[in-house]
Design a protein around this motif. Structure first.
Motif, PDB file in Angstrom:
ATOM      1  N   UNK A   1       0.815  -1.215   0.000  1.00  0.00           N
ATOM      2  CA  UNK A   1       0.000   0.000   0.000  1.00  0.00           C
ATOM      3  C   UNK A   1       0.850   1.267   0.000  1.00  0.00           C
ATOM      4  N   UNK A   2       2.115   1.136  -0.346  1.00  0.00           N
ATOM      5  CA  UNK A   2       2.964   2.301  -0.559  1.00  0.00           C
ATOM      6  C   UNK A   2       3.894   2.651   0.570  1.00  0.00           C
ATOM      7  N   UNK A   3       3.918   1.845   1.636  1.00  0.00           N
ATOM      8  CA  UNK A   3       4.787   2.134   2.768  1.00  0.00           C
ATOM      9  C   UNK A   3       4.131   3.091   3.750  1.00  0.00           C
ATOM     10  N   UNK A   4       4.768   3.248   4.904  1.00  0.00           N
ATOM     11  CA  UNK A   4       4.186   4.062   5.979  1.00  0.00           C
ATOM     12  C   UNK A   4       3.923   5.499   5.551  1.00  0.00           C
ATOM     13  N   UNK A   5       4.789   6.047   4.734  1.00  0.00           N
ATOM     14  CA  UNK A   5       4.675   7.458   4.381  1.00  0.00           C
ATOM     15  C   UNK A   5       3.580   7.723   3.358  1.00  0.00           C
ATOM     16  N   UNK A   6       3.206   6.698   2.597  1.00  0.00           N
ATOM     17  CA  UNK A   6       2.286   6.931   1.486  1.00  0.00           C
ATOM     18  C   UNK A   6       0.927   6.273   1.657  1.00  0.00           C
ATOM     19  N   UNK A   7       0.824   5.278   2.507  1.00  0.00           N
ATOM     20  CA  UNK A   7      -0.447   4.566   2.605  1.00  0.00           C
ATOM     21  C   UNK A   7      -1.529   5.448   3.216  1.00  0.00           C
ATOM     22  N   UNK A   8      -2.734   5.283   2.708  1.00  0.00           N
ATOM     23  CA  UNK A   8      -3.884   6.014   3.232  1.00  0.00           C
ATOM     24  C   UNK A   8      -4.908   5.027   3.758  1.00  0.00           C
ATOM     25  N   UNK A   9      -5.640   5.449   4.745  1.00  0.00           N
ATOM     26  CA  UNK A   9      -6.652   4.587   5.326  1.00  0.00           C
ATOM     27  C   UNK A   9      -6.059   3.562   6.266  1.00  0.00           C
ATOM     28  N   UNK A  10      -6.900   2.950   7.087  1.00  0.00           N
ATOM     29  CA  UNK A  10      -6.412   2.007   8.089  1.00  0.00           C
ATOM     30  C   UNK A  10      -6.091   0.635   7.506  1.00  0.00           C
TER      31      UNK A  10
ATOM     32  N   UNK B   1       0.540   3.055  12.846  1.00  0.00           N
ATOM     33  CA  UNK B   1      -0.411   2.611  11.827  1.00  0.00           C
ATOM     34  C   UNK B   1      -1.807   2.535  12.437  1.00  0.00           C
ATOM     35  N   UNK B   2      -2.765   3.112  11.759  1.00  0.00           N
ATOM     36  CA  UNK B   2      -4.157   3.012  12.183  1.00  0.00           C
ATOM     37  C   UNK B   2      -4.679   1.619  11.822  1.00  0.00           C
ATOM     38  N   UNK B   3      -5.192   0.903  12.805  1.00  0.00           N
ATOM     39  CA  UNK B   3      -5.692  -0.454  12.585  1.00  0.00           C
ATOM     40  C   UNK B   3      -7.152  -0.531  13.013  1.00  0.00           C
ATOM     41  N   UNK B   4      -7.977  -1.109  12.162  1.00  0.00           N
ATOM     42  CA  UNK B   4      -9.361  -1.409  12.506  1.00  0.00           C
ATOM     43  C   UNK B   4      -9.505  -2.921  12.661  1.00  0.00           C
ATOM     44  N   UNK B   5     -10.087  -3.351  13.776  1.00  0.00           N
ATOM     45  CA  UNK B   5     -10.363  -4.769  13.998  1.00  0.00           C
ATOM     46  C   UNK B   5     -11.871  -4.956  14.070  1.00  0.00           C
ATOM     47  N   UNK B   6     -12.375  -5.870  13.247  1.00  0.00           N
ATOM     48  CA  UNK B   6     -13.800  -6.144  13.210  1.00  0.00           C
ATOM     49  C   UNK B   6     -14.029  -7.624  13.496  1.00  0.00           C
TER      50      UNK B   6
END
Length: 289
Positions: free
Chosen positions: A106-115, A146-151
């Motif tokens: 997803x582009x690495x830490x600097x570039x990824x968007x969204x969780x 990193x923003x993480x969503x757990x469902x």
């Protein structure tokens, strides 16, 4: 010739009709070898209703297919055996290989968007999604970056209520390190411990039937899905439908973990088997729609 079951009063024909109904409703297929299990659960459902025999109960069930009777039936007939940190070599794979790959893709830490989105389906009484949260908090170096969503999701409303309350006894907690128990749980009496509020609020719970394509459309863009020890209860058709719904819920390149006795290769070719140091995982191809 038919035989009747004491209490529920099921004949062989009744059992066949019921199994056909339940299969259409959930995708779960019961063989004659499950007859005793099914009969006993139906007896409980009849006792929970205002009816005193199978014929009246079953007629009412079919006319109120989405009501409390149907949900009580599903709750009775779904299996929810689980505990914390079960098959944790797959959590090792998630931490060591899968999440670094997800971030890189997803582009690495600097570039990824969204969780980063992780789904536990079926989540049962919550041990699996809370185990994921514990492993991330304790062992993933990037958890603060990193923003993480757990469902968590399940077809059974009663186990979801228990997952929301998140109170567990020794059987569920026997693999949890004592330091983690002290740090992330609160004693609530009689040998039971409740997951602390911060972790409970970090896990979002949903009720869904994995074989219901319309309902599963609400689940999208998951990077990691744990779907362990449920496909073994489905026949070929239901397994294929579940696989397609899981595929649709994943981001291209996402990872799917199954139970150790399950094989997606026997169900559908839409996922790519990937051998990791910790074991086998399945990926949605990046070129898929």
């Amino acid at each position: 010739m038919t035989t009747a079951t004491a209490g529920a009063g099921l004949s062989d024909a009744d059992f066949t009709r019921f199994c056909e109904y339940f299969y259409k409703r959930t995708g779960i297929h019961f063989t004659p070898g499950k007859r005793y299990f099914v009969d006993k659960r139906i007896e409980t459902c009849i006792r929970n209703s205002r009816y005193d025999n199978f014929a009246g109960w079953f007629a009412a069930l079919r006319t109120s297919d989405r009501g409390e009777m149907a949900q009580d039936l599903i709750n009775q007939l779904t299996v929810n055996e689980t505990y914390f940190l079960r098959e944790d070599y797959q959590f090792d794979a998630m931490l060591n290989t899968v999440l670094p790959s997800v971030i890189a893709d997803r582009g690495g830490l600097q570039r990824m968007t969204g969780p980063v989105k992780i789904l536990s389906l079926p989540c049962s009484t919550g041990e699996e999604p809370y185990s994921i949260a514990l492993r991330l908090l304790e062992e993933w170096d990037l958890i603060d970056h990193v923003d993480v969503e757990i469902h968590g999701a399940d077809i059974d409303s009663e186990v979801l209520a228990k997952a929301s309350h998140a109170s567990y006894g020794e059987r569920s907690l026997h693999r949890v390190p004592k330091a983690w128990l002290a740090k992330y749980f609160v004693a609530v009496g009689a040998g039971r411990y409740q997951v602390e509020d911060g972790i409970r609020s970090a896990v979002t719970l949903h009720r869904v039937n994995i074989c219901d394509t319309a309902s599963m459309r609400a689940f999208r863009d998951y990077d990691v899905i744990f779907c362990r020890n449920v496909l073994i209860y489905f026949d070929e058709l239901s397994s294929r439908r579940a696989a397609e719904n899981l595929y649709g819920a994943m981001r291209p390149g996402g990872y799917l973990f199954l139970g150790h006795s399950e094989s997606m290769s026997r169900i559908s070719p839409i996922f790519t088997p990937t051998r990791l140091p910790e074991g086998l995982v399945y990926q949605r191809p990046t070129g898929g729609n």
